[in-house]
Design a protein around this motif. Sequence first.
Motif, PDB file in Angstrom:
ATOM      1  N   PHE A  59      17.025  64.109   8.854  1.00 41.65           N
ATOM      2  CA  PHE A  59      18.470  64.357   8.891  1.00 41.65           C
ATOM      3  C   PHE A  59      19.121  63.701   7.684  1.00 41.65           C
ATOM      4  O   PHE A  59      19.011  62.491   7.480  1.00 41.65           O
ATOM      5  CB  PHE A  59      19.048  63.790  10.192  1.00 41.65           C
ATOM      6  CG  PHE A  59      20.540  63.770  10.253  1.00 41.65           C
ATOM      7  CD1 PHE A  59      21.284  64.906   9.965  1.00 41.65           C
ATOM      8  CD2 PHE A  59      21.206  62.611  10.623  1.00 41.65           C
ATOM      9  CE1 PHE A  59      22.680  64.886  10.033  1.00 41.65           C
ATOM     10  CE2 PHE A  59      22.591  62.577  10.713  1.00 41.65           C
ATOM     11  CZ  PHE A  59      23.323  63.715  10.411  1.00 41.65           C
ATOM     12  N   ILE A  60      19.805  64.511   6.860  1.00 43.47           N
ATOM     13  CA  ILE A  60      20.534  64.016   5.691  1.00 43.47           C
ATOM     14  C   ILE A  60      22.023  64.269   5.945  1.00 43.47           C
ATOM     15  O   ILE A  60      22.499  65.410   5.830  1.00 43.47           O
ATOM     16  CB  ILE A  60      20.082  64.722   4.400  1.00 43.47           C
ATOM     17  CG1 ILE A  60      18.569  64.546   4.212  1.00 43.47           C
ATOM     18  CG2 ILE A  60      20.841  64.175   3.193  1.00 43.47           C
ATOM     19  CD1 ILE A  60      18.001  65.304   3.016  1.00 43.47           C
ATOM     20  N   ALA A 110      26.130  69.996  21.625  1.00 46.11           N
ATOM     21  CA  ALA A 110      24.863  69.981  20.886  1.00 46.11           C
ATOM     22  C   ALA A 110      24.216  71.359  20.922  1.00 46.11           C
ATOM     23  O   ALA A 110      23.680  71.834  19.915  1.00 46.11           O
ATOM     24  CB  ALA A 110      23.929  68.930  21.474  1.00 46.11           C
ATOM     25  N   ASN A 111      24.286  72.002  22.076  1.00 53.50           N
ATOM     26  CA  ASN A 111      23.642  73.300  22.237  1.00 53.50           C
ATOM     27  C   ASN A 111      24.275  74.365  21.344  1.00 53.50           C
ATOM     28  O   ASN A 111      23.592  75.287  20.877  1.00 53.50           O
ATOM     29  CB  ASN A 111      23.715  73.733  23.703  1.00 53.50           C
ATOM     30  CG  ASN A 111      22.767  74.863  24.026  1.00 53.50           C
ATOM     31  OD1 ASN A 111      21.572  74.782  23.751  1.00 53.50           O
ATOM     32  ND2 ASN A 111      23.293  75.934  24.586  1.00 53.50           N
ATOM     33  N   ASN A 112      25.576  74.248  21.080  1.00 55.06           N
ATOM     34  CA  ASN A 112      26.255  75.216  20.211  1.00 55.06           C
ATOM     35  C   ASN A 112      25.666  75.221  18.807  1.00 55.06           C
ATOM     36  O   ASN A 112      25.673  76.259  18.126  1.00 55.06           O
ATOM     37  CB  ASN A 112      27.751  74.902  20.139  1.00 55.06           C
ATOM     38  CG  ASN A 112      28.492  75.240  21.422  1.00 55.06           C
ATOM     39  OD1 ASN A 112      28.019  76.040  22.231  1.00 55.06           O
ATOM     40  ND2 ASN A 112      29.639  74.623  21.632  1.00 55.06           N
ATOM     41  N   LEU A 113      25.152  74.080  18.379  1.00 52.65           N
ATOM     42  CA  LEU A 113      24.569  73.988  17.037  1.00 52.65           C
ATOM     43  C   LEU A 113      23.266  74.768  16.927  1.00 52.65           C
ATOM     44  O   LEU A 113      22.840  75.117  15.828  1.00 52.65           O
ATOM     45  CB  LEU A 113      24.325  72.520  16.681  1.00 52.65           C
ATOM     46  CG  LEU A 113      25.580  71.644  16.578  1.00 52.65           C
ATOM     47  CD1 LEU A 113      25.196  70.172  16.486  1.00 52.65           C
ATOM     48  CD2 LEU A 113      26.422  72.055  15.389  1.00 52.65           C
ATOM     49  N   ARG A 114      22.658  75.057  18.060  1.00 51.94           N
ATOM     50  CA  ARG A 114      21.383  75.782  18.049  1.00 51.94           C
ATOM     51  C   ARG A 114      21.552  77.250  17.683  1.00 51.94           C
ATOM     52  O   ARG A 114      20.568  77.936  17.411  1.00 51.94           O
ATOM     53  CB  ARG A 114      20.717  75.668  19.420  1.00 51.94           C
ATOM     54  CG  ARG A 114      20.393  74.244  19.812  1.00 51.94           C
ATOM     55  CD  ARG A 114      19.924  74.169  21.241  1.00 51.94           C
ATOM     56  NE  ARG A 114      18.624  74.807  21.405  1.00 51.94           N
ATOM     57  CZ  ARG A 114      18.154  75.219  22.570  1.00 51.94           C
ATOM     58  NH1 ARG A 114      18.882  75.096  23.666  1.00 51.94           N
ATOM     59  NH2 ARG A 114      16.955  75.757  22.649  1.00 51.94           N
ATOM     60  N   SER A 115      22.783  77.738  17.676  1.00 46.86           N
ATOM     61  CA  SER A 115      23.036  79.129  17.299  1.00 46.86           C
ATOM     62  C   SER A 115      23.783  79.225  15.968  1.00 46.86           C
ATOM     63  O   SER A 115      24.355  80.256  15.640  1.00 46.86           O
ATOM     64  CB  SER A 115      23.835  79.837  18.403  1.00 46.86           C
ATOM     65  OG  SER A 115      25.058  79.169  18.658  1.00 46.86           O
ATOM     66  N   ASP A 174      23.032  78.398   9.880  1.00 48.34           N
ATOM     67  CA  ASP A 174      22.123  77.659   9.008  1.00 48.34           C
ATOM     68  C   ASP A 174      20.872  77.246   9.779  1.00 48.34           C
ATOM     69  O   ASP A 174      20.973  76.591  10.828  1.00 48.34           O
ATOM     70  CB  ASP A 174      22.828  76.411   8.468  1.00 48.34           C
ATOM     71  CG  ASP A 174      21.924  75.613   7.542  1.00 48.34           C
ATOM     72  OD1 ASP A 174      21.698  76.055   6.404  1.00 48.34           O
ATOM     73  OD2 ASP A 174      21.416  74.554   7.978  1.00 48.34           O
ATOM     74  N   PRO A 175      19.684  77.605   9.313  1.00 48.29           N
ATOM     75  CA  PRO A 175      18.451  77.287  10.051  1.00 48.29           C
ATOM     76  C   PRO A 175      18.216  75.795  10.232  1.00 48.29           C
ATOM     77  O   PRO A 175      17.682  75.374  11.260  1.00 48.29           O
ATOM     78  CB  PRO A 175      17.347  77.941   9.214  1.00 48.29           C
ATOM     79  CG  PRO A 175      17.938  78.145   7.862  1.00 48.29           C
ATOM     80  CD  PRO A 175      19.396  78.383   8.089  1.00 48.29           C
ATOM     81  N   ASN A 176      18.605  74.969   9.253  1.00 52.99           N
ATOM     82  CA  ASN A 176      18.378  73.532   9.393  1.00 52.99           C
ATOM     83  C   ASN A 176      19.317  72.934  10.432  1.00 52.99           C
ATOM     84  O   ASN A 176      18.940  72.024  11.170  1.00 52.99           O
ATOM     85  CB  ASN A 176      18.555  72.820   8.053  1.00 52.99           C
ATOM     86  CG  ASN A 176      17.886  71.449   8.048  1.00 52.99           C
ATOM     87  OD1 ASN A 176      16.721  71.315   8.401  1.00 52.99           O
ATOM     88  ND2 ASN A 176      18.638  70.424   7.674  1.00 52.99           N
ATOM     89  N   THR A 177      20.537  73.457  10.499  1.00 55.27           N
ATOM     90  CA  THR A 177      21.467  73.004  11.534  1.00 55.27           C
ATOM     91  C   THR A 177      20.932  73.380  12.904  1.00 55.27           C
ATOM     92  O   THR A 177      21.011  72.593  13.853  1.00 55.27           O
ATOM     93  CB  THR A 177      22.862  73.620  11.318  1.00 55.27           C
ATOM     94  OG1 THR A 177      23.369  73.218  10.039  1.00 55.27           O
ATOM     95  CG2 THR A 177      23.833  73.159  12.401  1.00 55.27           C
ATOM     96  N   ARG A 178      20.366  74.576  13.024  1.00 50.18           N
ATOM     97  CA  ARG A 178      19.769  74.992  14.292  1.00 50.18           C
ATOM     98  C   ARG A 178      18.611  74.073  14.665  1.00 50.18           C
ATOM     99  O   ARG A 178      18.463  73.670  15.826  1.00 50.18           O
ATOM    100  CB  ARG A 178      19.276  76.440  14.210  1.00 50.18           C
ATOM    101  CG  ARG A 178      20.379  77.471  14.056  1.00 50.18           C
ATOM    102  CD  ARG A 178      19.888  78.866  14.401  1.00 50.18           C
ATOM    103  NE  ARG A 178      18.808  79.316  13.531  1.00 50.18           N
ATOM    104  CZ  ARG A 178      18.989  79.984  12.395  1.00 50.18           C
ATOM    105  NH1 ARG A 178      20.207  80.234  11.950  1.00 50.18           N
ATOM    106  NH2 ARG A 178      17.946  80.387  11.675  1.00 50.18           N
ATOM    107  N   ARG A 179      17.797  73.717  13.684  1.00 48.49           N
ATOM    108  CA  ARG A 179      16.656  72.832  13.938  1.00 48.49           C
ATOM    109  C   ARG A 179      17.120  71.478  14.451  1.00 48.49           C
ATOM    110  O   ARG A 179      16.592  70.950  15.446  1.00 48.49           O
ATOM    111  CB  ARG A 179      15.847  72.658  12.641  1.00 48.49           C
ATOM    112  CG  ARG A 179      14.642  71.734  12.772  1.00 48.49           C
ATOM    113  CD  ARG A 179      13.932  71.575  11.435  1.00 48.49           C
ATOM    114  NE  ARG A 179      14.733  70.848  10.468  1.00 48.49           N
ATOM    115  CZ  ARG A 179      14.791  69.521  10.391  1.00 48.49           C
ATOM    116  NH1 ARG A 179      14.097  68.773  11.252  1.00 48.49           N
ATOM    117  NH2 ARG A 179      15.531  68.925   9.472  1.00 48.49           N
ATOM    118  N   LEU A 180      18.118  70.915  13.792  1.00 50.36           N
ATOM    119  CA  LEU A 180      18.627  69.611  14.207  1.00 50.36           C
ATOM    120  C   LEU A 180      19.388  69.709  15.525  1.00 50.36           C
ATOM    121  O   LEU A 180      19.410  68.752  16.308  1.00 50.36           O
ATOM    122  CB  LEU A 180      19.519  69.042  13.103  1.00 50.36           C
ATOM    123  CG  LEU A 180      18.788  68.703  11.794  1.00 50.36           C
ATOM    124  CD1 LEU A 180      19.782  68.303  10.703  1.00 50.36           C
ATOM    125  CD2 LEU A 180      17.755  67.594  12.002  1.00 50.36           C
TER     126      LEU A 180
END
Length: 211
Positions: free
Chosen positions: A40-41, A76-81, A84-90
């Motif tokens: 995480f950066i 937190a779950n909203n970030l999974r959709s 950005d793929p890295n945001t989804r990963r985190l």
Amino acid sequence: IKQRATRSYNSLDEAGIYIKPTSVLGMVDDIEANLNRNQFIPQNEPKIVNTIGKMREIVGDRFVTFPKLEELRKMANNLRSDTDPNTRRLGNVMVDSVDNYITKINGNDIFTLSGRLDDAVKNVMSARKDWRNASRASVLDDALNTAEARSLDPKASESELIRRGFINIAANKRKMNLFTESEQNVIRSEEHTSELQSHLNLVCRLLLEKK
């Protein structure tokens, strides 16, 4: 399953059972620690940083209701959709952290304004089964939701993408800990099959056994 988990949150709220703010803030600390362990950066992930900040702001120094805890998980779950793929990963890392916290809540984490603490603890322990099942359902849903995997490998069959999803579950210790030893063995066996019906039968078995 998700509806049962929500009802459990609401029933604890109606019973006047709360979570200590220090406990929930400890969960947020764990989220940040797990993010840092997953490359995480902060300067590259403003959405992640903002979500963590909002979580801390929502908790503050107040007792936290269980529906409010569910709200933090949804953030937190909203970030999974996210696009950005890295945001989804985190986002996945954050949700895993919240789920791990929820399924381990005990008497040291809670406070009640009415009734006896012993009774409150019993209610929380009873509700944990529903929360754990909701986490299990979410993990299995990820394996069945092949949209992102298909975008990376459009030539792969639906069955193959689902098989890979179960392989990813088997490789994730935190997710596998949600399942019993026998269920873990069933999940691991999926890497040797390419039959879509087999995958769907597995999901039905794992969910129905935990009603």
